[in-house]
Design an enzyme around this catalytic site. Structure first.
Site, mmCIF file in Angstrom:
data_model
loop_
_atom_site.group_PDB
_atom_site.id
_atom_site.type_symbol
_atom_site.label_atom_id
_atom_site.label_comp_id
_atom_site.label_asym_id
_atom_site.label_seq_id
_atom_site.Cartn_x
_atom_site.Cartn_y
_atom_site.Cartn_z
ATOM 1 N N ARG A 203 0.834 -1.202 0.000
ATOM 2 C CA ARG A 203 0.000 0.000 0.000
ATOM 3 C C ARG A 203 0.876 1.263 0.000
ATOM 4 O O ARG A 203 0.566 2.254 -0.659
ATOM 5 C CB ARG A 203 -0.926 0.012 1.210
ATOM 6 C CG ARG A 203 -1.999 -1.060 1.178
ATOM 7 C CD ARG A 203 -2.969 -0.905 2.324
ATOM 8 N NE ARG A 203 -3.654 0.380 2.251
ATOM 9 C CZ ARG A 203 -4.149 1.023 3.299
ATOM 10 N NH1 ARG A 203 -4.028 0.518 4.514
ATOM 11 N NH2 ARG A 203 -4.762 2.179 3.148
ATOM 12 N N GLN B 66 -9.596 11.635 7.061
ATOM 13 C CA GLN B 66 -9.602 10.227 7.461
ATOM 14 C C GLN B 66 -8.573 9.431 6.672
ATOM 15 O O GLN B 66 -8.396 8.235 6.926
ATOM 16 C CB GLN B 66 -10.994 9.635 7.233
ATOM 17 C CG GLN B 66 -12.089 10.274 8.067
ATOM 18 C CD GLN B 66 -13.468 9.840 7.611
ATOM 19 O OE1 GLN B 66 -14.055 10.435 6.715
ATOM 20 N NE2 GLN B 66 -14.001 8.795 8.221
ATOM 21 N N HIS C 228 -6.681 9.211 11.236
ATOM 22 C CA HIS C 228 -6.343 7.789 11.161
ATOM 23 C C HIS C 228 -4.855 7.534 10.987
ATOM 24 O O HIS C 228 -4.450 6.426 10.665
ATOM 25 C CB HIS C 228 -7.131 7.121 10.029
ATOM 26 C CG HIS C 228 -8.603 7.077 10.276
ATOM 27 N ND1 HIS C 228 -9.528 6.756 9.301
ATOM 28 C CD2 HIS C 228 -9.324 7.308 11.394
ATOM 29 C CE1 HIS C 228 -10.744 6.800 9.808
ATOM 30 N NE2 HIS C 228 -10.652 7.136 11.072
ATOM 31 N N THR D 26 -16.420 11.239 1.730
ATOM 32 C CA THR D 26 -16.497 10.339 2.872
ATOM 33 C C THR D 26 -17.886 9.733 2.951
ATOM 34 O O THR D 26 -18.882 10.414 2.684
ATOM 35 C CB THR D 26 -16.132 11.051 4.186
ATOM 36 O OG1 THR D 26 -16.332 10.157 5.282
ATOM 37 C CG2 THR D 26 -16.953 12.309 4.400
ATOM 38 N N ASN E 267 -20.011 14.416 -2.787
ATOM 39 C CA ASN E 267 -19.837 12.969 -2.842
ATOM 40 C C ASN E 267 -20.519 12.421 -4.081
ATOM 41 O O ASN E 267 -21.497 12.995 -4.567
ATOM 42 C CB ASN E 267 -20.432 12.312 -1.581
ATOM 43 C CG ASN E 267 -19.804 10.975 -1.266
ATOM 44 O OD1 ASN E 267 -19.612 10.140 -2.156
ATOM 45 N ND2 ASN E 267 -19.481 10.744 -0.010
#
Length: 251
Positions: free
Chosen positions: A75, A106, A124, A193, A218
């Protein structure tokens, strides 16, 4: 405005023009436009047999630390190859147009900082850092030679990605800063999100209940405008540059 540019509601632009404090909350959708898969996307290649939920846990690291370390290495390579997109860059521009700006993300990819945003609140963590699994000391460099995961230079315990795994608590200081910003802002932009992951999902509701104007950008929303609430369907890389350009033109 050209036909290709998305229309930004005048009410939202007016709220931004007069705002003293603007907050942007970003999720995986904005980084997906830079080629970084979201946790909801299927794994590929050697990792197709696993789900993210199976690997991003303290229990998985205890069972097979090398497996989890290698997955995060994969990743990390994707993140290192990614570049900030037009949405990231627009938020960095917006920061200079309002008196106070707070960016809460996030995401763990560091693309906001790469785009020029100053001091984003990383709820995060950051995949480009590691920390000691025992002492929580953070490191930005480490060796991939020898045993993996590498040992902590201080105590010898294994190093782990400096990210929040499923079942772990968010960093207290970052979360307190996010709550404070949401409670005191005039406008909050919720970008890319899902609104499903708590406690971040509660931040726009807190802002709205405290009197702020909230805009949700979004691909999963149906366009809708009402007093202090705007739902804009589209990609951040299209909507945010149009929003910032319109705001600059109002200047």
């Amino acid at each position: 405005m050209s036909k290709q540019e998305p229309a930004i509601p005048n009410g939202l632009l007016e709220a931004l023009r007069t705002a003293q404090h603007v907050v942007a909350l970003t999720g995986a959708g904005i980084s997906a436009e830079s080629g970084i898969p979201t946790f909801r996307d299927a794994q590929t290649g050697l990792w197709a047999q696993y789900s993210a939920e199976e690997l991003a846990t303290p229990e998985a690291f205890q069972r097979n630390p090398r497996l989890v370390w290698d997955w995060y290495g994969w990743r990390r390579q994707m993140v290192a190859a990614a570049k900030p997109n037009a949405g990231h860059l627009a938020l960095a521009r917006l920061e200079h147009l309002v008196p106070t700006f707070t960016l809460i993300t996030q995401n763990v990819d560091g693309l906001h900082a790469a785009a020029g945003s100053r001091e984003p609140i990383e709820l995060h963590g950051n995949i480009m850092r590691v920390r000691c699994a025992l002492e929580a000391t953070r490191y930005t460099t480490w060796s991939e030679e020898g045993a993996l995961p590498p040992p902590c230079p201080s105590c010898g315990a294994p190093l782990r990605p400096d990210v929040v795994w499923f079942g772990e608590q968010l960093p207290v200081i970052a979360l307190e800063r996010a709550w404070s910003a949401a409670a005191t802002c005039d406008v909050m932009l919720s970008i890319g999100t899902s609104g499903l992951v708590e406690p971040a999902a509660s931040l726009p509701r807190l802002a709205y209940n405290r009197g702020a104007t909230v805009a949700v950008l979004n691909l999963d929303v149906t366009p809708h405008n009402q007093e202090r609430l705007y739902l804009l369907n589209g990609q951040a890389g299209n909507l945010l540059p149009a929003l910032v350009t319109a705001l600059e033109q109002q200047g």
